[in-house]
Motif scaffolding. Structure first.
Motif, PDB file in Angstrom:
ATOM      1  N   ALA A 189       0.823  -1.201   0.000  1.00 23.36           N
ATOM      2  CA  ALA A 189       0.000   0.000   0.000  1.00 23.36           C
ATOM      3  C   ALA A 189       0.860   1.256   0.000  1.00 23.36           C
ATOM      4  O   ALA A 189       2.045   1.236   0.338  1.00 23.36           O
ATOM      5  CB  ALA A 189      -0.929   0.012   1.213  1.00 23.36           C
ATOM      6  N   LEU A 190       0.240   2.369  -0.371  1.00 18.80           N
ATOM      7  CA  LEU A 190       0.811   3.687  -0.175  1.00 18.80           C
ATOM      8  C   LEU A 190       0.176   4.292   1.071  1.00 18.80           C
ATOM      9  O   LEU A 190      -1.037   4.192   1.271  1.00 18.80           O
ATOM     10  CB  LEU A 190       0.522   4.598  -1.373  1.00 18.80           C
ATOM     11  N   VAL A 191       0.991   4.930   1.897  1.00 18.61           N
ATOM     12  CA  VAL A 191       0.493   5.647   3.071  1.00 18.61           C
ATOM     13  C   VAL A 191       0.783   7.125   2.861  1.00 18.61           C
ATOM     14  O   VAL A 191       1.939   7.518   2.668  1.00 18.61           O
ATOM     15  CB  VAL A 191       1.161   5.146   4.360  1.00 18.61           C
ATOM     16  N   LEU A 192      -0.260   7.946   2.883  1.00 17.54           N
ATOM     17  CA  LEU A 192      -0.135   9.379   2.630  1.00 17.54           C
ATOM     18  C   LEU A 192      -0.537  10.151   3.873  1.00 17.54           C
ATOM     19  O   LEU A 192      -1.615   9.922   4.442  1.00 17.54           O
ATOM     20  CB  LEU A 192      -1.009   9.809   1.450  1.00 17.54           C
ATOM     21  N   GLU A 193       0.328  11.056   4.292  1.00 18.14           N
ATOM     22  CA  GLU A 193       0.051  11.921   5.434  1.00 18.14           C
ATOM     23  C   GLU A 193      -0.398  13.280   4.926  1.00 18.14           C
ATOM     24  O   GLU A 193       0.298  13.912   4.122  1.00 18.14           O
ATOM     25  CB  GLU A 193       1.289  12.079   6.305  1.00 18.14           C
ATOM     26  N   GLY A 194      -1.568  13.728   5.387  1.00 17.70           N
ATOM     27  CA  GLY A 194      -2.111  14.996   4.935  1.00 17.70           C
ATOM     28  C   GLY A 194      -2.190  16.024   6.032  1.00 17.70           C
ATOM     29  O   GLY A 194      -2.338  15.681   7.212  1.00 17.70           O
ATOM     30  N   GLU A 202     -14.322  15.944   7.825  1.00 22.36           N
ATOM     31  CA  GLU A 202     -14.648  14.981   6.775  1.00 22.36           C
ATOM     32  C   GLU A 202     -13.692  15.100   5.590  1.00 22.36           C
ATOM     33  O   GLU A 202     -14.098  15.493   4.491  1.00 22.36           O
ATOM     34  CB  GLU A 202     -16.093  15.179   6.310  1.00 22.36           C
ATOM     35  N   PRO A 203     -12.416  14.752   5.774  1.00 23.33           N
ATOM     36  CA  PRO A 203     -11.484  14.829   4.658  1.00 23.33           C
ATOM     37  C   PRO A 203     -11.701  13.681   3.666  1.00 23.33           C
ATOM     38  O   PRO A 203     -12.124  12.584   4.038  1.00 23.33           O
ATOM     39  CB  PRO A 203     -10.125  14.717   5.337  1.00 23.33           C
ATOM     40  N   ALA A 204     -11.389  13.947   2.412  1.00 27.42           N
ATOM     41  CA  ALA A 204     -11.445  12.919   1.371  1.00 27.42           C
ATOM     42  C   ALA A 204     -10.300  13.164   0.409  1.00 27.42           C
ATOM     43  O   ALA A 204      -9.936  14.312   0.131  1.00 27.42           O
ATOM     44  CB  ALA A 204     -12.787  12.947   0.640  1.00 27.42           C
ATOM     45  N   LEU A 205      -9.744  12.083  -0.102  1.00 26.65           N
ATOM     46  CA  LEU A 205      -8.586  12.169  -0.989  1.00 26.65           C
ATOM     47  C   LEU A 205      -8.914  11.507  -2.319  1.00 26.65           C
ATOM     48  O   LEU A 205      -9.455  10.397  -2.357  1.00 26.65           O
ATOM     49  CB  LEU A 205      -7.376  11.485  -0.346  1.00 26.65           C
ATOM     50  N   PHE A 206      -8.560  12.197  -3.411  1.00 27.19           N
ATOM     51  CA  PHE A 206      -8.789  11.695  -4.768  1.00 27.19           C
ATOM     52  C   PHE A 206      -7.449  11.704  -5.496  1.00 27.19           C
ATOM     53  O   PHE A 206      -6.725  12.709  -5.454  1.00 27.19           O
ATOM     54  CB  PHE A 206      -9.809  12.567  -5.492  1.00 27.19           C
ATOM     55  N   LEU A 207      -7.132  10.597  -6.166  1.00 23.47           N
ATOM     56  CA  LEU A 207      -5.812  10.432  -6.769  1.00 23.47           C
ATOM     57  C   LEU A 207      -5.907  10.145  -8.262  1.00 23.47           C
ATOM     58  O   LEU A 207      -6.841   9.498  -8.736  1.00 23.47           O
ATOM     59  CB  LEU A 207      -5.063   9.273  -6.103  1.00 23.47           C
ATOM     60  N   LEU A 220      -9.472   6.596   4.491  1.00 21.55           N
ATOM     61  CA  LEU A 220      -9.053   7.375   5.658  1.00 21.55           C
ATOM     62  C   LEU A 220      -8.786   6.413   6.811  1.00 21.55           C
ATOM     63  O   LEU A 220      -9.684   5.714   7.271  1.00 21.55           O
ATOM     64  CB  LEU A 220     -10.139   8.382   6.035  1.00 21.55           C
ATOM     65  N   GLU A 221      -7.526   6.399   7.272  1.00 24.71           N
ATOM     66  CA  GLU A 221      -7.144   5.479   8.347  1.00 24.71           C
ATOM     67  C   GLU A 221      -7.116   6.159   9.703  1.00 24.71           C
ATOM     68  O   GLU A 221      -7.454   5.545  10.726  1.00 24.71           O
ATOM     69  CB  GLU A 221      -5.773   4.868   8.063  1.00 24.71           C
ATOM     70  N   ALA A 222      -6.698   7.431   9.747  1.00 25.27           N
ATOM     71  CA  ALA A 222      -6.603   8.133  11.027  1.00 25.27           C
ATOM     72  C   ALA A 222      -6.861   9.620  10.806  1.00 25.27           C
ATOM     73  O   ALA A 222      -6.481  10.181   9.780  1.00 25.27           O
ATOM     74  CB  ALA A 222      -5.231   7.922  11.661  1.00 25.27           C
ATOM     75  N   LEU A 223      -7.498  10.236  11.781  1.00 21.43           N
ATOM     76  CA  LEU A 223      -7.811  11.672  11.710  1.00 21.43           C
ATOM     77  C   LEU A 223      -7.601  12.272  13.088  1.00 21.43           C
ATOM     78  O   LEU A 223      -8.107  11.769  14.083  1.00 21.43           O
ATOM     79  CB  LEU A 223      -9.262  11.881  11.265  1.00 21.43           C
ATOM     80  N   LYS A 224      -6.815  13.351  13.135  1.00 23.78           N
ATOM     81  CA  LYS A 224      -6.634  14.093  14.372  1.00 23.78           C
ATOM     82  C   LYS A 224      -6.558  15.571  14.021  1.00 23.78           C
ATOM     83  O   LYS A 224      -6.615  15.940  12.838  1.00 23.78           O
ATOM     84  CB  LYS A 224      -5.376  13.642  15.109  1.00 23.78           C
ATOM     85  N   GLU A 225      -6.446  16.415  15.005  1.00 24.51           N
ATOM     86  CA  GLU A 225      -6.453  17.856  14.779  1.00 24.51           C
ATOM     87  C   GLU A 225      -5.404  18.259  13.744  1.00 24.51           C
ATOM     88  O   GLU A 225      -4.204  18.116  13.951  1.00 24.51           O
ATOM     89  CB  GLU A 225      -6.169  18.590  16.091  1.00 24.51           C
ATOM     90  N   VAL A 232      -3.739   3.653   0.553  1.00 24.85           N
ATOM     91  CA  VAL A 232      -4.171   3.315  -0.798  1.00 24.85           C
ATOM     92  C   VAL A 232      -3.573   1.966  -1.167  1.00 24.85           C
ATOM     93  O   VAL A 232      -2.342   1.811  -1.219  1.00 24.85           O
ATOM     94  CB  VAL A 232      -3.719   4.379  -1.820  1.00 24.85           C
ATOM     95  N   GLU A 233      -4.417   0.994  -1.423  1.00 32.08           N
ATOM     96  CA  GLU A 233      -3.932  -0.334  -1.794  1.00 32.08           C
ATOM     97  C   GLU A 233      -3.268  -0.295  -3.163  1.00 32.08           C
ATOM     98  O   GLU A 233      -3.777   0.332  -4.095  1.00 32.08           O
ATOM     99  CB  GLU A 233      -5.094  -1.323  -1.818  1.00 32.08           C
ATOM    100  N   ILE A 234      -2.115  -0.952  -3.280  1.00 35.36           N
ATOM    101  CA  ILE A 234      -1.468  -1.135  -4.572  1.00 35.36           C
ATOM    102  C   ILE A 234      -1.996  -2.436  -5.156  1.00 35.36           C
ATOM    103  O   ILE A 234      -1.797  -3.514  -4.583  1.00 35.36           O
ATOM    104  CB  ILE A 234       0.063  -1.178  -4.432  1.00 35.36           C
ATOM    105  N   LEU A 235      -2.681  -2.334  -6.269  1.00 38.70           N
ATOM    106  CA  LEU A 235      -3.320  -3.494  -6.879  1.00 38.70           C
ATOM    107  C   LEU A 235      -2.301  -4.310  -7.670  1.00 38.70           C
ATOM    108  O   LEU A 235      -1.174  -3.874  -7.910  1.00 38.70           O
ATOM    109  CB  LEU A 235      -4.468  -3.033  -7.781  1.00 38.70           C
TER     110      LEU A 235
END
Length: 265
Positions: A189-194, A202-207, A220-225, A232-235
């Motif tokens: 997988a890819l792990v992206l920190e935003g 309610e964040p959402a990510l589009f790639l 979305l795996e984790a959300l904090k202040e 993102v799974e690598i297929l």
């Protein structure tokens, strides 16, 4: 889920229009046209928009819808003096359709376009083929040809305003306070920190990527202040095609949006 796909294309050959925009072309779920500001700038860039007017209940797709969908396509190869065309996209939303989900728009949308001419003062007709999907419970591939002279009504205020509104709808450029700060490959997988505006809920990510079929839907795996982590799974496929390549993204949170790109290590 989109339960059926119409095999019939809405294929329309448009007569030449007289103005900085084409005529509207109708399909079951709405109508489509191309509009421009009329004349290119001193660098040969002609700004325009692909306007997609949707009937209630109908939807259309973002640049990378996901596993199912038809991203908008514009072919200007028959247009004299146009050497490049760039389509940009307002922030989409995640649409859940039965057992599938995809990125797109539930409301009418205008996609900003930049036509680049080989000569700034060249007189040219825009002769373009447009292909996109417009969906309700079924998806109808829409295909139409548009032919018009953008300079024929170069002072058309309404057309220029439509183009300005399209460009104004684009997400802001990502920065250190709102955007993707890092990406790494971990396992399959890819792990992206935003980074997010304070108190975003309610964040959402589009790639999008040159090999988008290798990537799953961001989760979305984790959300904090002020921060969010997406996975993102690598297929299955040639994972090497992802290395040292650009990942294009749009990040949304509570009605705000930014776009940017980041290199996959």
């Amino acid at each position: 889920m989109i339960r059926a796909v119409s095999l019939t294309l809405a294929l329309i050959m448009a007569p030449q229009a007289h103005g900085a925009s084409s005529q509207w072309q109708e399909t079951e779920g709405g109508s489509v046209r191309l509009v421009t500001v009329g004349l290119p700038d001193e660098d040969g860039r002609l700004r325009g928009a692909l306007e997609i007017s949707l009937k209630p209940g109908w939807k259309t797709y973002w640049r990378n819808p996901g596993a199912a969908g038809i991203p908008p396509q514009i072919d200007v190869s028959r247009s004299s003096h146009i050497r490049a065309v760039e389509v940009q996209y307002p922030a989409p939303e995640r649409i859940h359709d039965g057992g599938t989900q995809w990125a797109g728009y539930r409301q009418s949308v205008s996609l900003p376009i930049t036509f680049t001419l080989d000569q700034a003062n060249a007189a040219t007709l825009i002769d373009a083929d447009v292909f996109l999907g417009i969906c309700e419970t079924i998806c109808i591939p829409f295909q139409a040809s548009f032919i018009f002279d953008p300079g024929a009504d170069a002072d058309n205020v309404s057309d220029a305003l439509a183009v300005r509104r399209a460009f104004a709808s684009l997400p802001a450029l990502a920065d250190a306070t709102f955007g993707i700060a890092s990406v790494e490959k971990t396992g399959g997988a890819l792990v992206l920190e935003g980074r997010l505006p304070a108190s975003a809920l309610e964040p959402a990510l589009f790639l999008d990527h040159a090999h988008a079929h290798l990537l799953g839907t961001p989760r979305l795996e984790a959300l904090k202040e002020g921060a969010a982590r997406f996975v993102v799974e690598i297929l299955d496929g040639d994972v090497g095609k992802l290395e040292n390549s650009d990942l294009i993204y749009t990040l949304t949170a509570d009605g705000e949006a930014v776009s940017g790109d980041i290199e996959i290590p």
